[in-house]
Write an enzyme that holds these catalytic residues in place. Structure first.
Site, PDB file in Angstrom:
ATOM      1  N   HIS A  13      46.542  37.667  45.169  1.00  0.00           N
ATOM      2  CA  HIS A  13      46.281  36.636  45.984  1.00  0.00           C
ATOM      3  C   HIS A  13      45.439  35.445  45.863  1.00  0.00           C
ATOM      4  O   HIS A  13      44.562  35.759  44.866  1.00  0.00           O
ATOM      5  CB  HIS A  13      45.876  37.181  47.564  1.00  0.00           C
ATOM      6  CG  HIS A  13      44.429  37.971  47.322  1.00  0.00           C
ATOM      7  ND1 HIS A  13      43.448  37.137  47.450  1.00  0.00           N
ATOM      8  CD2 HIS A  13      44.263  39.453  47.330  1.00  0.00           C
ATOM      9  CE1 HIS A  13      42.283  38.031  47.226  1.00  0.00           C
ATOM     10  NE2 HIS A  13      43.042  39.398  47.174  1.00  0.00           N
ATOM     11  N   GLY A  14      45.426  34.323  46.558  1.00  0.00           N
ATOM     12  CA  GLY A  14      44.552  33.235  46.189  1.00  0.00           C
ATOM     13  C   GLY A  14      43.121  33.527  46.480  1.00  0.00           C
ATOM     14  O   GLY A  14      42.911  34.510  47.379  1.00  0.00           O
ATOM     15  N   GLU A  15      42.141  32.664  46.215  1.00  0.00           N
ATOM     16  CA  GLU A  15      40.781  32.786  46.349  1.00  0.00           C
ATOM     17  C   GLU A  15      40.423  33.038  47.942  1.00  0.00           C
ATOM     18  O   GLU A  15      40.920  32.280  48.785  1.00  0.00           O
ATOM     19  CB  GLU A  15      39.923  31.824  45.801  1.00  0.00           C
ATOM     20  CG  GLU A  15      38.469  31.704  45.766  1.00  0.00           C
ATOM     21  CD  GLU A  15      37.840  30.721  45.557  1.00  0.00           C
ATOM     22  OE1 GLU A  15      37.514  30.280  44.359  1.00  0.00           O
ATOM     23  OE2 GLU A  15      37.628  29.456  46.353  1.00  0.00           O
ATOM     24  N   THR A  16      39.295  34.057  48.052  1.00  0.00           N
ATOM     25  CA  THR A  16      39.107  34.031  49.675  1.00  0.00           C
ATOM     26  C   THR A  16      37.770  33.554  49.842  1.00  0.00           C
ATOM     27  O   THR A  16      37.014  33.334  48.863  1.00  0.00           O
ATOM     28  CB  THR A  16      39.225  35.559  50.029  1.00  0.00           C
ATOM     29  OG1 THR A  16      38.014  36.294  49.421  1.00  0.00           O
ATOM     30  CG2 THR A  16      40.556  36.328  49.688  1.00  0.00           C
ATOM     31  N   GLY A  26      38.505  44.837  50.599  1.00  0.00           N
ATOM     32  CA  GLY A  26      39.378  45.836  50.583  1.00  0.00           C
ATOM     33  C   GLY A  26      40.469  45.555  51.870  1.00  0.00           C
ATOM     34  O   GLY A  26      41.078  44.389  51.520  1.00  0.00           O
ATOM     35  N   ARG A  62      45.819  37.729  53.545  1.00  0.00           N
ATOM     36  CA  ARG A  62      45.538  36.753  52.306  1.00  0.00           C
ATOM     37  C   ARG A  62      46.609  36.818  51.213  1.00  0.00           C
ATOM     38  O   ARG A  62      46.930  35.806  50.438  1.00  0.00           O
ATOM     39  CB  ARG A  62      44.273  37.296  51.835  1.00  0.00           C
ATOM     40  CG  ARG A  62      44.106  38.849  51.395  1.00  0.00           C
ATOM     41  CD  ARG A  62      42.742  38.955  50.953  1.00  0.00           C
ATOM     42  NE  ARG A  62      42.345  40.149  50.234  1.00  0.00           N
ATOM     43  CZ  ARG A  62      42.050  41.209  50.909  1.00  0.00           C
ATOM     44  NH1 ARG A  62      41.851  41.163  52.279  1.00  0.00           N
ATOM     45  NH2 ARG A  62      41.735  42.439  50.421  1.00  0.00           N
ATOM     46  N   ARG A  64      50.053  37.514  52.502  1.00  0.00           N
ATOM     47  CA  ARG A  64      51.084  36.965  53.037  1.00  0.00           C
ATOM     48  C   ARG A  64      51.084  35.747  52.917  1.00  0.00           C
ATOM     49  O   ARG A  64      52.098  34.785  52.783  1.00  0.00           O
ATOM     50  CB  ARG A  64      51.388  37.441  54.340  1.00  0.00           C
ATOM     51  CG  ARG A  64      51.693  39.118  54.309  1.00  0.00           C
ATOM     52  CD  ARG A  64      52.034  39.422  55.884  1.00  0.00           C
ATOM     53  NE  ARG A  64      50.847  39.694  56.560  1.00  0.00           N
ATOM     54  CZ  ARG A  64      50.413  38.929  57.656  1.00  0.00           C
ATOM     55  NH1 ARG A  64      51.051  37.742  57.939  1.00  0.00           N
ATOM     56  NH2 ARG A  64      49.192  39.122  58.252  1.00  0.00           N
ATOM     57  N   GLU A  86      45.231  46.565  49.547  1.00  0.00           N
ATOM     58  CA  GLU A  86      44.191  46.814  48.957  1.00  0.00           C
ATOM     59  C   GLU A  86      43.446  48.138  49.156  1.00  0.00           C
ATOM     60  O   GLU A  86      43.419  48.802  50.370  1.00  0.00           O
ATOM     61  CB  GLU A  86      43.348  45.667  48.723  1.00  0.00           C
ATOM     62  CG  GLU A  86      41.826  45.940  47.941  1.00  0.00           C
ATOM     63  CD  GLU A  86      42.106  45.910  46.414  1.00  0.00           C
ATOM     64  OE1 GLU A  86      42.694  46.699  46.123  1.00  0.00           O
ATOM     65  OE2 GLU A  86      41.631  44.804  45.880  1.00  0.00           O
ATOM     66  N   ARG A 106      21.760  55.465  43.586  1.00  0.00           N
ATOM     67  CA  ARG A 106      22.589  56.789  42.756  1.00  0.00           C
ATOM     68  C   ARG A 106      24.148  56.696  42.898  1.00  0.00           C
ATOM     69  O   ARG A 106      24.787  56.884  41.875  1.00  0.00           O
ATOM     70  CB  ARG A 106      22.146  58.132  43.435  1.00  0.00           C
ATOM     71  CG  ARG A 106      22.746  59.085  42.620  1.00  0.00           C
ATOM     72  CD  ARG A 106      22.135  60.649  43.202  1.00  0.00           C
ATOM     73  NE  ARG A 106      22.677  60.538  44.534  1.00  0.00           N
ATOM     74  CZ  ARG A 106      23.795  61.016  44.720  1.00  0.00           C
ATOM     75  NH1 ARG A 106      24.669  61.357  44.205  1.00  0.00           N
ATOM     76  NH2 ARG A 106      23.969  61.173  46.373  1.00  0.00           N
TER      77      ARG A 106
END
Length: 205
Positions: A13-16, A26, A62, A64, A86, A106
């Protein structure tokens, strides 16, 4: 007789709005940035000349929204495939790796050493995500045998799936596939349930 291969064009998808800070995105439903919409338009222009037979997306908005220009350009309907969601990053959702290291040093160290064997707490098992994502792509390939399909989904899921389909240890996904560019094309050819990588991370703009 060998069945005709299916060509899957995988794109992220494009940049968020979380992209600039490199926050884990996710299952959170995050909006595209103005640049993300521009990337989606470039993908649509690519799709117009790609002789596509189908468009499939993750259910997350995002993905769609990224597919919408390709839908307009081709006249095809976008079909949602739940198996392409995702991976859930658990405690990492909305966080940067640097932020996580403060509270979970850790766990982060173990994750960086082997992200499949030591996923971040509260998230989906990466091996299980690889199985469901690969199964989704193989279903699409079978349903569209011999055709050309644009698939709009997600960075980490794709990298896990590529490892599984190409017989690469899933724990190597961060090293072997460092990341997919937004709206770039990765081409898979699937024949009788077996995949071949034809192109990786090819820009559409």
């Amino acid at each position: 007789m060998t069945p005709a291969p299916t060509t899957l064009f995988l794109t992220r998808h494009g940049e968020t709005v979380w992209h600039a800070d490199n926050r884990y995105t996710g299952v959170s439903d995050i909006e595209l940035t103005p640049h993300g919409y521009e990337q989606a338009e470039a993908l649509g222009a690519w799709a117009a000349g790609a002789a596509l037979d189908a468009i499939v997306t993750s259910p997350l908005s995002r993905a769609r929204r990224t597919a919408e220009p390709a839908v307009r350009a081709t006249g095809l309907d976008a079909v949602v495939e739940d198996g392409l969601t995702e991976i859930d990053f658990g405690i990492a959702e909305g966080q940067t790796l640097a932020e996580l290291e403060v509270s979970y040093p850790r766990e982060v160290a173990d994750f960086l050493n082997d992200p499949a064997a030591h996923p971040l707490p509260g998230g989906e098992d990466p091996k299980a995500a690889a199985v469901r994502g690969a199964a989704a792509l193989l279903r699409l390939a079978e349903a569209h045998q011999g055709r050309r399909v644009l698939v709009v989904a997600h960075n980490t899921l794709y990298r896990l799936v590529l490892c599984r389909l190409l017989s690469i240890p899933v724990g190597e996904y961060r090293r072997v596939f460092p990341g997919l560019r937004n709206c770039a094309i990765t081409e898979l050819r699937v024949t009788a349930g077996r995949a071949a990588l034809m192109a990786y991370n090819v820009p559409t703009a």
